[in-house]
Design an enzyme around this catalytic site. Structure first.
Site, PDB file in Angstrom:
ATOM      1  N   ARG A  85       0.771  -1.392  -0.152  1.00  0.00           N
ATOM      2  CA  ARG A  85       0.153  -0.080  -0.135  1.00  0.00           C
ATOM      3  C   ARG A  85       0.889   1.301   0.229  1.00  0.00           C
ATOM      4  O   ARG A  85       0.388   2.641  -0.574  1.00  0.00           O
ATOM      5  CB  ARG A  85      -1.282   0.351   1.268  1.00  0.00           C
TER       6      ARG A  85
ATOM      7  N   CYS B 235      -0.896   6.156   8.627  1.00  0.00           N
ATOM      8  CA  CYS B 235      -1.047   5.296   8.177  1.00  0.00           C
ATOM      9  C   CYS B 235      -2.510   5.694   7.512  1.00  0.00           C
ATOM     10  O   CYS B 235      -2.150   6.750   6.528  1.00  0.00           O
ATOM     11  CB  CYS B 235      -1.932   4.185   9.572  1.00  0.00           C
TER      12      CYS B 235
END
Length: 280
Positions: free
Chosen positions: A180, A236
């Protein structure tokens, strides 16, 4: 600073100081938001209450602020008091294993000024492995008055992130998976990649091969490429999986660690913000 406690420690605590101890179940699945509460009702550690990521630990998403914004903290503090947690209560939080949701609640309570918050190392699975009791009984709660004392310096917003990246006065880390971070996959958001300048430290890297929390020496080695004198901003996707890294950095002796609650989902909500795909 070590906040992970063993199942044996919790069991002894519940036997010796039940009235001064609160246990909180935070199990949750991003793919099934009702799964955690259902699991709690099917069986939990005695005396445990349930708090939900979406309903208790986050506000509803808006245009900006990320997909799991911080909750209204006055309402959060009222909920904490309503489940019997005061400033002198020792709190032990658990997930199914060592997951991000327990750490999110740890951070919220720490931010609200609580001094006695711990995580059950290995979560419910570790408790069950020891042969300890699981119950379906819902505890009777006696509300107390929890007055928050916010540690405002523990978080930053997007403007602070931009400013500190521009003048290189802080180090930003991204806690998501490497895939990611590099934009090779993105299951949740419209854009893939990471905030330009962010370094990668996958949140699961704070656990050892057995899935338990690394000790302080191991964590210091894990974060060895970072300077303990620097300000570290942790991000995040939405401020949830960043929390294990915040806790681990503090445990490793980093004193200036801050959470960017909105994280990547907040960053990409502004069209003008660029994203990066290459390793920093």
């Amino acid at each position: 600073m070590s906040v992970a406690v063993s199942p044996a420690w919790l069991r002894e605590r519940l036997e010796d100081y039940p009235e001064q101890t609160a246990v909180v179940d935070t199990r949750f699945k991003l793919s099934d938001e009702d799964a955690g509460r259902k699991a709690y009702l099917e069986g939990h550690i005695p005396q445990a209450v349930y708090l939900d990521l979406n309903k208790d630990m986050s506000a509803k998403p808006a245009k900006h602020g990320g997909s799991h914004p911080l909750p209204d903290m006055e309402m959060f503090a009222a909920k904490i008091g309503n489940i019997g947690i005061g400033h002198d209560t020792t709190i032990v939080i658990y997930d199914q294993q060592n997951d991000m949701f327990a750490a999110r609640l740890w951070w919220l309570l720490y931010y609200a000024g609580h001094e006695h918050v711990y995580l059950l190392d290995g979560g419910l699975d570790a408790w069950v492995e020891q042969g300890y009791e699981v119950t379906t009984e819902i505890p009777k709660l006696e509300a107390v008055n929890f007055i928050p004392q916010y540690r405002e310096h523990e978080k930053v917003d997007i403007e602070e992130v931009k400013e500190k990246l521009k003048n290189k006065s802080a180090t930003l880390i991204d806690s998501r998976s490497k895939e990611r971070y590099l934009g090779k996959t993105e299951p949740l958001y419209a854009k893939a990649g990471h905030i330009p300048g962010a370094r990668h430290f996958f949140w699961k890297g704070v656990f050892n091969e057995n899935g338990k929390w690394k000790n302080t020496e191991e964590l210091a080695k894990h974060f060895g490429s970072l300077d303990k004198d620097d300000e570290i901003i942790v991000s995040c996707g939405s401020g949830v999986s960043a929390c294990p890294n915040v806790l681990a950095l503090k445990s490793a002796g980093f004193r200036n660690v801050k959470l960017y609650p909105g994280s990547f989902s907040d960053w990409i909500s502004y069209e003008e913000n660029e994203v990066e795909l290459a390793e920093e």
